[in-house]
Design a protein around this motif. Structure first.
Motif, PDB file in Angstrom:
ATOM      1  N   ASN A  18     -25.335  66.611  16.446  1.00  0.00           N
ATOM      2  CA  ASN A  18     -26.527  66.908  17.242  1.00  0.00           C
ATOM      3  C   ASN A  18     -26.708  65.864  18.331  1.00  0.00           C
ATOM      4  O   ASN A  18     -25.861  64.992  18.523  1.00  0.00           O
ATOM      5  CB  ASN A  18     -27.760  67.015  16.349  1.00  0.00           C
ATOM      6  CG  ASN A  18     -28.087  65.689  15.672  1.00  0.00           C
ATOM      7  OD1 ASN A  18     -27.257  64.770  15.670  1.00  0.00           O
ATOM      8  ND2 ASN A  18     -29.282  65.596  15.107  1.00  0.00           N
ATOM      9  N   THR A  22     -27.373  62.183  14.275  1.00  0.00           N
ATOM     10  CA  THR A  22     -27.860  61.969  12.910  1.00  0.00           C
ATOM     11  C   THR A  22     -27.518  63.124  11.981  1.00  0.00           C
ATOM     12  O   THR A  22     -27.609  62.985  10.761  1.00  0.00           O
ATOM     13  CB  THR A  22     -29.381  61.779  12.924  1.00  0.00           C
ATOM     14  OG1 THR A  22     -29.993  62.939  13.510  1.00  0.00           O
ATOM     15  CG2 THR A  22     -29.755  60.524  13.712  1.00  0.00           C
ATOM     16  N   GLN A  23     -27.129  64.275  12.537  1.00  0.00           N
ATOM     17  CA  GLN A  23     -26.798  65.440  11.738  1.00  0.00           C
ATOM     18  C   GLN A  23     -25.466  66.015  12.213  1.00  0.00           C
ATOM     19  O   GLN A  23     -25.090  65.871  13.385  1.00  0.00           O
ATOM     20  CB  GLN A  23     -27.901  66.503  11.838  1.00  0.00           C
ATOM     21  CG  GLN A  23     -29.242  66.066  11.288  1.00  0.00           C
ATOM     22  CD  GLN A  23     -30.312  67.123  11.436  1.00  0.00           C
ATOM     23  OE1 GLN A  23     -30.035  68.244  11.890  1.00  0.00           O
ATOM     24  NE2 GLN A  23     -31.551  66.794  11.053  1.00  0.00           N
ATOM     25  N   TYR A  35     -25.497  68.812   7.491  1.00  0.00           N
ATOM     26  CA  TYR A  35     -25.689  67.601   6.697  1.00  0.00           C
ATOM     27  C   TYR A  35     -26.458  66.573   7.503  1.00  0.00           C
ATOM     28  O   TYR A  35     -26.315  66.465   8.729  1.00  0.00           O
ATOM     29  CB  TYR A  35     -24.336  66.988   6.296  1.00  0.00           C
ATOM     30  CG  TYR A  35     -23.629  67.722   5.179  1.00  0.00           C
ATOM     31  CD1 TYR A  35     -23.921  67.439   3.847  1.00  0.00           C
ATOM     32  CD2 TYR A  35     -22.675  68.690   5.461  1.00  0.00           C
ATOM     33  CE1 TYR A  35     -23.257  68.102   2.827  1.00  0.00           C
ATOM     34  CE2 TYR A  35     -22.010  69.352   4.457  1.00  0.00           C
ATOM     35  CZ  TYR A  35     -22.307  69.055   3.133  1.00  0.00           C
ATOM     36  OH  TYR A  35     -21.652  69.717   2.116  1.00  0.00           O
ATOM     37  N   GLN A  36     -27.264  65.803   6.773  1.00  0.00           N
ATOM     38  CA  GLN A  36     -27.904  64.624   7.323  1.00  0.00           C
ATOM     39  C   GLN A  36     -26.993  63.422   7.024  1.00  0.00           C
ATOM     40  O   GLN A  36     -26.575  63.215   5.880  1.00  0.00           O
ATOM     41  CB  GLN A  36     -29.286  64.405   6.682  1.00  0.00           C
ATOM     42  CG  GLN A  36     -30.037  63.209   7.186  1.00  0.00           C
ATOM     43  CD  GLN A  36     -30.605  63.414   8.571  1.00  0.00           C
ATOM     44  OE1 GLN A  36     -30.889  64.550   8.974  1.00  0.00           O
ATOM     45  NE2 GLN A  36     -30.765  62.332   9.322  1.00  0.00           N
ATOM     46  N   GLU A  38     -26.508  59.770   6.326  1.00  0.00           N
ATOM     47  CA  GLU A  38     -27.261  58.624   5.854  1.00  0.00           C
ATOM     48  C   GLU A  38     -26.317  57.458   5.593  1.00  0.00           C
ATOM     49  O   GLU A  38     -25.108  57.571   5.823  1.00  0.00           O
ATOM     50  CB  GLU A  38     -28.048  58.994   4.585  1.00  0.00           C
ATOM     51  CG  GLU A  38     -29.078  60.104   4.829  1.00  0.00           C
ATOM     52  CD  GLU A  38     -29.842  60.450   3.574  1.00  0.00           C
ATOM     53  OE1 GLU A  38     -29.458  59.946   2.484  1.00  0.00           O
ATOM     54  OE2 GLU A  38     -30.831  61.217   3.663  1.00  0.00           O
ATOM     55  N   ARG A  43     -26.015  64.032   3.192  1.00  0.00           N
ATOM     56  CA  ARG A  43     -27.037  64.768   2.432  1.00  0.00           C
ATOM     57  C   ARG A  43     -27.176  66.155   3.023  1.00  0.00           C
ATOM     58  O   ARG A  43     -27.450  66.327   4.213  1.00  0.00           O
ATOM     59  CB  ARG A  43     -28.374  64.035   2.473  1.00  0.00           C
ATOM     60  CG  ARG A  43     -29.476  64.721   1.654  1.00  0.00           C
ATOM     61  CD  ARG A  43     -30.683  63.818   1.543  1.00  0.00           C
ATOM     62  NE  ARG A  43     -31.234  63.491   2.853  1.00  0.00           N
ATOM     63  CZ  ARG A  43     -32.147  64.233   3.492  1.00  0.00           C
ATOM     64  NH1 ARG A  43     -32.609  65.357   2.943  1.00  0.00           N
ATOM     65  NH2 ARG A  43     -32.601  63.853   4.680  1.00  0.00           N
ATOM     66  N   GLU A  44     -26.981  67.162   2.194  1.00  0.00           N
ATOM     67  CA  GLU A  44     -27.015  68.547   2.655  1.00  0.00           C
ATOM     68  C   GLU A  44     -28.436  68.974   2.998  1.00  0.00           C
ATOM     69  O   GLU A  44     -29.350  68.830   2.185  1.00  0.00           O
ATOM     70  CB  GLU A  44     -26.425  69.467   1.584  1.00  0.00           C
ATOM     71  CG  GLU A  44     -26.349  70.927   2.021  1.00  0.00           C
ATOM     72  CD  GLU A  44     -25.716  71.823   0.970  1.00  0.00           C
ATOM     73  OE1 GLU A  44     -26.154  72.982   0.835  1.00  0.00           O
ATOM     74  OE2 GLU A  44     -24.793  71.349   0.262  1.00  0.00           O
ATOM     75  N   LEU A  45     -28.573  69.532   4.213  1.00  0.00           N
ATOM     76  CA  LEU A  45     -29.871  70.034   4.663  1.00  0.00           C
ATOM     77  C   LEU A  45     -29.976  71.542   4.559  1.00  0.00           C
ATOM     78  O   LEU A  45     -31.028  72.077   4.179  1.00  0.00           O
ATOM     79  CB  LEU A  45     -30.119  69.611   6.117  1.00  0.00           C
ATOM     80  CG  LEU A  45     -30.272  68.116   6.386  1.00  0.00           C
ATOM     81  CD1 LEU A  45     -30.504  67.864   7.872  1.00  0.00           C
ATOM     82  CD2 LEU A  45     -31.417  67.530   5.568  1.00  0.00           C
ATOM     83  N   ASP A  70     -31.928  70.541  19.889  1.00  0.00           N
ATOM     84  CA  ASP A  70     -31.363  70.398  18.543  1.00  0.00           C
ATOM     85  C   ASP A  70     -31.493  71.670  17.716  1.00  0.00           C
ATOM     86  O   ASP A  70     -30.871  71.782  16.659  1.00  0.00           O
ATOM     87  CB  ASP A  70     -32.065  69.247  17.811  1.00  0.00           C
ATOM     88  CG  ASP A  70     -31.493  67.892  18.209  1.00  0.00           C
ATOM     89  OD1 ASP A  70     -30.454  67.886  18.914  1.00  0.00           O
ATOM     90  OD2 ASP A  70     -32.074  66.866  17.829  1.00  0.00           O
TER      91      ASP A  70
END
Length: 781
Positions: A18, A22-23, A35-36, A38, A43-45, A70
């Motif tokens: 993005n 961050t994603q 995913y996010q 981190e 981490r799956e969004l 985004d």
């Protein structure tokens, strides 16, 4: 930040980041997730494959995230669909637009860098389509006139420019405002181009192809090729490294699973390599930071890589080496120090330092992951033999000076040995002299008179061939009285000396063989069975027997040893058994010499009952010669092999272990080499001297050369000077004197104009254009 990964449900075909990095969104046949990113994990969004009532029965071939909004993500499918997703919506409403303009697989989709909601796609149908998410159909269509478009990328330097690469190796630069024709086009590679990427700072574009190269083009001038990187496999993806002008990352389409980061100034060894993936890497993207990037692969994984964890292949490169060629020349490279000493030096010392280190890279005192491993070598060339002639020149001189016929084998071998020795081919000269010794006239004469027996052919360990002379007639006669007692057979006296001349006359064949030294000498031996052996296979001690004829007793043969060989101190009382105790003793020998006959009647031992001529011990050198020929053929010296076979002539029949197929292969190889050096006369001579049907028929084949009419360029298919189409006779006219050429005719294969050999040679020695004025640049060879 270190390296970490996330395992997926299936292979991943592409990924995209993005706006603020961050994603990440990933897509594949069975994967479509967000995913996010981190610290140390993904981490799956959202998993878009689990949504109901969505027509997702197609595979994601590529994904893109809008750099301005985004909420928008676009996917390219294998069924020709381009879908725009709105992440702020739920359920089926997330599918903002589903474009079905393409008829085949969509290979690439890309959002505009500044225009919100604008994107472009490239497909296998050879078209590029420009979309606005506010409109249900494509706004513009660009036709590339190629089979397929592999990649499209908006230019970061111009808002209306984009680049497209296709499978025919071309790169096209388009303007969004002109759909009818591209701005410029150039051929970048010899094979399909799979990816391209604009440099973020320079007016450069990088292209990657199946031809295993990455090329950097400067579009500010006339499409100048700036750099070329050579890889080990076809390249599928490339991305410039942020904040680094000369660094670019790549991943292969097949074979290689690594992600390599290159410095375009060093095109053969990667700056860094990342080997975490176990299958082909399908996508990669930098996170805005030059030390962190993401990658996806066919091994069902999503990785984040830290640049500090990459390997440096240059550190494993060996800067030292050695090589030795067949002429004894040695090339040696030695590592030299690369850390300079800080001293004040003039210009001359600086030049010396640059020569020692080389011009490949700049010396730096700092060692980081962003700098090359510093290594430099000095190259040395040792030539101990001081060879002045190259192999090609030696081959030419040998071919021109060898004599292969017209003399005896000995003379030919000696002549060729001298030629080879003068050119430094000492091993070939020795081979010629060995062939002379083995297959000279003496060998051929002995071989013709004494052909090898079956025993010799079957026994390869004994290199002795038994040859048969004329056999002596053997007739049975009554037993004489003088052969009844041992004293009568083995009595010595003065009368023995008087009969030596008659013995020489009575045994001419045996004495000739013995006096010529054909039989080897050896110790005299008395045994139990030595008298049962025939002379044609007798051991060495048989030469010591002396035959003497006693005239006082007719038909009596006396056995005794020569006094000079065994001087006795006293009379030998214990003698050997008389001949009548051995088999074959009731025989007599009838020796014929010229016009008179001498008969010897006696009880002869078995070894003398069947007297045969002694064979000449000979050695069969064919095995050694065949092995030598194979040795030269292995070294690639078919010249020596072919010439030796030709010089041997009729003696080739002794080389029974060498097949005609092998000989034909060697002769044809030599003829091919002669043709490459344009030695047509020598090549024809080899064909004429060949004894092989497939070779000797080469100069009997016809040669046809088709020419074109000089006026209408039609192919002249029939014999004659008249063209079938334009009915002109310009084909036979000289372009200089305009007369009919009777004899040798030379013509240009480009424009089909020609003439007399002398006229054309004189014209083209001063001019380059055709004398007819057609404007063609003729070449006279």
């Amino acid at each position: 930040m270190g390296t970490f990964y996330e395992i997926q449900d299936g292979p991943v075909n592409a990924l995209a980041l993005n706006r603020d990095y961050t994603q990440v969104v990933i897509g594949g046949r069975n994967v479509f997730k967000i995913y996010q990113i981190e610290e140390g994990r993904f981490r799956e969004l959202c998993n878009l494959r689990t949504l109901k009532h969505l027509n997702l029965n197609f595979s994601c071939n590529d994904v893109a995230w809008s750099p301005t909004d985004d909420q928008y993500v676009a996917t390219a499918a294998t069924n020709g669909h381009v879908t725009v997703w709105n992440l702020n919506k739920m359920g089926k409403a997330m599918q903002e637009q589903d474009y079905q303009d393409h008829k085949r697989t969509v290979n690439k989709v890309n959002f505009h860098a500044t225009e919100s909601g604008r994107l472009i796609s490239g497909s296998q149908d050879g078209t590029m389509r420009y979309f606005d998410i506010r409109v249900r159909n494509a706004v513009s269509v660009f036709v590339s006139n190629t089979e397929s478009v592999r990649d499209v990328q908006f230019s970061p330097h111009s808002p209306y420019t984009f680049a497209a690469v296709s499978e025919n190796g071309n790169v096209q630069i388009w303007d969004l405002r002109r759909t009818e024709k591209f701005q410029q086009q150039f051929t970048a590679h010899s094979g399909p181009v799979f990816a391209c990427d604009w440099h973020p700072e320079q007016p450069w574009i990088a292209t990657a192809s199946r031809d295993k190269t990455i090329k950097v083009w400067d579009l500010s001038s006339k499409n100048t090729l700036e750099h070329t990187i050579h890889t080990i496999a076809s390249i599928g993806r490339i991305k410039w490294r942020p904040q680094y002008r000369y660094h670019i990352a790549s991943c292969a389409l097949v074979i290689d699973c690594s992600i390599n980061v290159w410095d375009v100034r060093r095109p053969y060894i990667p700056l860094a390599a990342f080997n975490e993936h176990r299958d082909i890497t399908s996508g990669m993207a930098w996170r805005g930071d030059p030390n962190v990037f993401l990658s996806s692969g066919r091994d069902n994984t999503l990785y984040q890589h830290s640049f500090a964890d990459g390997q440096k292949p240059a550190t494993k490169a060996n800067p030292q080496g050695i090589s030795l060629n067949t002429r004894g020349e040695v090339v040696y490279s030695r590592k030299v120090a690369t850390t300079p000493t800080i001293v004040s030096c003039n210009s001359s010392s600086q030049n010396s330092l640059s020569k020692a280190v080389g011009l490949m890279r700049k010396i730096s005192t700092t060692q980081t992951i962003d700098s090359f491993h510093l290594a430099a070598s000095c190259l040395y060339d040792f030539n101990p033999n001081n060879v002045e002639e190259h192999e090609s020149s030696i081959f030419l001189r040998l071919a021109k000076n060898y004599v292969l016929h017209g003399r005896s084998v000995s003379e030919l071998c000696e002549r060729n040995a001298v030629v080879a020795e003068e050119l430094g081919k000492s091993d070939v000269a020795v081979t010629w002299r060995i062939i002379k010794t083995m297959y000279g006239e003496e060998f051929v004469q002995n071989a013709m008179m004494n052909p090898p027996t079956a025993t010799t052919a079957n026994n390869s360990n004994n290199a002795v061939n038994n040859n048969k002379h004329e056999e002596v007639d053997v007739v049975e006669e009554p037993k004489s009285k003088g052969a009844e007692t041992p004293a009568a057979q083995f009595s010595g006296g003065d009368e023995e000396t008087e009969n030596e001349d008659q013995v020489d006359h009575a045994f001419p064949n045996y004495l000739n063989v013995r006096n010529n030294g054909y039989l080897p000498k050896g110790d005299f031996f008395f045994g139990e069975n030595e008298l049962d052996v025939e002379l044609d296979g007798a051991p060495a001690f048989m030469d010591f027997y002396q035959f003497r004829l006693n005239q006082t007793a007719v038909g009596q043969i006396d056995w005794s040893l020569p006094n000079e060989a065994f001087p006795t101190r006293h009379e030998i009382l214990d003698r050997s058994p008389p001949p009548e105790q051995f088999p074959d003793h009731h025989q007599s020998i009838n020796f014929r010499e010229d016009a008179h006959t001498v008969q010897v009647d006696d009880q002869l031992p078995g070894m003398l009952a069947n007297i045969k001529g002694c064979g000449v011990p000979s050695w069969d050198p064919s095995g050694i010669v065949i092995e030598t020929l194979h040795h030269y053929a292995t070294l690639g010296d078919v010249q020596t092999v072919a010439c030796v076979l030709i010089v041997l002539g009729e003696s080739r029949r002794f080389l029974t272990g060498l097949t005609e197929i092998t000989q034909e292969h060697w002769i044809l190889g030599y003829i091919d080499l002669l043709s490459r050096y344009k030695l047509w006369n020598i090549s024809n001579e080899i064909i004429k001297l060949s004894w092989l049907p497939n070779v000797s028929q080469l100069n009997q084949q016809s040669t046809t050369m088709h020419t074109n009419c000089g006026k209408c360029m039609k192919l002249l298919q029939r014999v004659g000077w008249l063209c079938d189409r334009c009915h002109t006779s310009e084909y036979g006219l000289c372009s200089i004197c305009h007369q009919v050429v009777r004899g040798l005719y030379v013509w240009c294969q480009g424009c089909s104009h020609g003439g007399h050999v002398g006229h054309m040679r004189q014209w083209l020695s001063k001019n380059k254009l055709c004398p007819t004025g057609c404007g063609h640049l003729c070449e006279f060879n």
